[in-house]
Design an enzyme around this catalytic site. Structure first.
Site, PDB file in Angstrom:
ATOM      1  N   LYS A   1       0.828  -1.179  -0.134  1.00  0.00           N
ATOM      2  CA  LYS A   1      -0.095  -0.116   0.067  1.00  0.00           C
ATOM      3  C   LYS A   1       0.831   1.330  -0.036  1.00  0.00           C
ATOM      4  O   LYS A   1       0.455   2.145  -0.730  1.00  0.00           O
ATOM      5  CB  LYS A   1      -0.801   0.016   1.309  1.00  0.00           C
ATOM      6  CG  LYS A   1      -1.882  -1.134   1.412  1.00  0.00           C
ATOM      7  CD  LYS A   1      -2.834  -0.858   2.315  1.00  0.00           C
ATOM      8  CE  LYS A   1      -3.595  -2.280   2.972  1.00  0.00           C
ATOM      9  NZ  LYS A   1      -4.578  -2.045   3.904  1.00  0.00           N
TER      10      LYS A   1
ATOM     11  N   ASP B   1      -9.680   2.413   2.574  1.00  0.00           N
ATOM     12  CA  ASP B   1      -9.336   1.979   4.062  1.00  0.00           C
ATOM     13  C   ASP B   1      -9.913   2.943   4.899  1.00  0.00           C
ATOM     14  O   ASP B   1     -10.740   2.446   5.911  1.00  0.00           O
ATOM     15  CB  ASP B   1      -8.005   1.536   4.285  1.00  0.00           C
ATOM     16  CG  ASP B   1      -7.366   0.209   3.827  1.00  0.00           C
ATOM     17  OD1 ASP B   1      -8.236  -0.642   3.508  1.00  0.00           O
ATOM     18  OD2 ASP B   1      -6.282   0.049   3.584  1.00  0.00           O
TER      19      ASP B   1
ATOM     20  N   ASN C   1       1.746   3.639  21.730  1.00  0.00           N
ATOM     21  CA  ASN C   1       2.100   2.331  20.935  1.00  0.00           C
ATOM     22  C   ASN C   1       3.517   1.862  21.925  1.00  0.00           C
ATOM     23  O   ASN C   1       4.068   2.834  22.584  1.00  0.00           O
ATOM     24  CB  ASN C   1       2.858   3.109  19.672  1.00  0.00           C
ATOM     25  CG  ASN C   1       3.143   2.044  18.491  1.00  0.00           C
ATOM     26  OD1 ASN C   1       2.237   1.069  18.447  1.00  0.00           O
ATOM     27  ND2 ASN C   1       4.187   1.909  18.178  1.00  0.00           N
ATOM     28  N   ARG C   2       3.706   0.788  21.510  1.00  0.00           N
ATOM     29  CA  ARG C   2       4.892  -0.064  22.361  1.00  0.00           C
ATOM     30  C   ARG C   2       6.018   0.709  22.031  1.00  0.00           C
ATOM     31  O   ARG C   2       6.870   1.143  22.784  1.00  0.00           O
ATOM     32  CB  ARG C   2       5.078  -1.339  21.776  1.00  0.00           C
ATOM     33  CG  ARG C   2       6.139  -2.092  22.367  1.00  0.00           C
ATOM     34  CD  ARG C   2       6.280  -3.635  21.765  1.00  0.00           C
ATOM     35  NE  ARG C   2       6.349  -3.621  20.079  1.00  0.00           N
ATOM     36  CZ  ARG C   2       6.498  -4.774  19.583  1.00  0.00           C
ATOM     37  NH1 ARG C   2       6.406  -5.918  20.366  1.00  0.00           N
ATOM     38  NH2 ARG C   2       6.444  -4.761  18.373  1.00  0.00           N
TER      39      ARG C   2
END
Ligand SMILES: NC(=O)c1ccc[n+]([C@@H]2O[C@H](COP(=O)([O-])OP(=O)(O)OC[C@H]3O[C@@H](n4cnc5c(N)ncnc54)[C@H](OP(=O)(O)O)[C@@H]3O)[C@@H](O)[C@H]2O)c1
Length: 287
Positions: free
Chosen positions: A47, A103, A152-153
């Site tokens: 993508k 998306d 986020n990690r």
């Protein structure tokens, strides 16, 4: 899903899957173009790469920096680019590839229809800053959510997404870390939950599910992740990622055909394919 939709519309087309190495993506798009394919869908990691490989980019692909749908087009008698369907077999030799992103809008639609969310007034905790997390953050920002919390990690990636949002959507209040008060939505865009042994995708010392009204998990297999089970127990409205998958596909079919996608038929085929027609579909589209 796509073949069911295509059949329902009475088209003599086939939707096929091809395994293409990223190193050959440019040739694959070019090959489809010269063979006058109607269009393509692309998935990870194609993508992002395809943004630099198509002849034209729609606003949707520019906004979200990713192409998941390509439509092949040729010029009509007035010099206007038209989808190849327009030419009914007599396609001119000069064809262009036109990249779109379906998306992001699909996520918006899934949140609105599955969870009845009014995005511009919502406070959202977004978990994950990978490809899907970044796109979700930009979509939520473009919908002018009231407040967006990013976790986020790898903190650096969340910082990068926050910076991008502050530059492109300065009206949106974006915060790194967990909210102190209640939110309207927790959106899981991490891959935690794909495996049964996976932990919950948030730090239970810093956040509890009774502090959100609804939870959307982009994962759709399994139909009910640990996160969705826990959220249901906490009384939240829940939905999994199947709605998003359906709506991005339906939007792609509409781009290729210029017709309304037969959503019910596509949904049924998708559920059959993903869950085998079992009873696992209840949580799919939310309440
Ligand atoms: N429903 C749909 O249509 C749809 C569409 C796209 C994606 N998805 C789903 O969305 C999820 C993410 O996809 P993606 O394309 O964004 O993948 P990705 O780019 O690989 O990103 C993965 C994300 O998950 C996090 N993560 C992975 N393992 C983790 C762990 N052990 N602990 C904490 N965080 C972890 C990553 O954190 P780091 O940054 O720290 O690595 C990153 O934020 C997948 O489950 C995918 O199936 C669904």
């Amino acid at each position: 899903m796509q073949n069911a939709g295509i059949n329902e519309l009475g088209l003599e087309w086939r939707y096929l899957a091809f395994d293409v190495h990223p190193l050959h993506l440019r040739e694959a798009i070019l090959g489809a173009k010269v063979m006058k394919f109607i269009g393509l869908n692309l998935t990870v990691p194609h993508k992002l790469l395809a943004v630099d490989m198509v002849d034209a980019l729609d606003e949707s692909a520019l906004t979200f920096g990713a192409v998941n749908t390509v439509r092949f087009e040729a010029k009509d008698e007035n010099g206007e680019w038209q989808p190849l369907r327009h030419f009914e077999g007599d396609v001119p030799e000069v064809v262009r590839s036109h990249g779109f992103n379906t998306d992001a809008d699909a996520l918006g639609r899934a949140l609105r229809e599955g969870l009845k969310l009014d995005l511009p007034r919502s406070r959202v905790l977004l978990l994950g800053a990978g490809g899907a997390g970044r796109a979700a953050a930009l979509k939520l920002a473009s919908e002018r959510v009231h407040e967006l919390y990013l976790v986020n990690r790898t903190a650096q990636k969340a910082e990068g997404v926050a910076k991008e949002i502050r530059e492109r959507f300065p009206q949106v209040n974006v915060v790194l870390g967990y909210p102190k008060e209640t939110v309207d939505l927790v959106l899981n865009a991490t891959s935690l939950g794909l495996k049964p042994e996976d932990e919950l995708p948030f730090d239970a010392k810093q956040f509890a599910l009774d502090r959100t009204k609804s939870v959307y998990d982009m994962i759709y297999r399994p139909a009910e992740t640990r996160l969705l089970m826990a959220a249901k127990e906490a009384g939240c409205a829940v939905a999994n990622g199947l709605g998003m998958l359906l709506y991005q596909g339906a939007a792609a079919l509409e781009l290729w055909t210029g017709q309304q996608a037969p959503l019910a038929v596509m949904k049924q085929a998708l559920e059959q394919e993903v869950y085998g027609g079992g009873s696992k579909v209840a949580a799919t589209f939310g309440r």
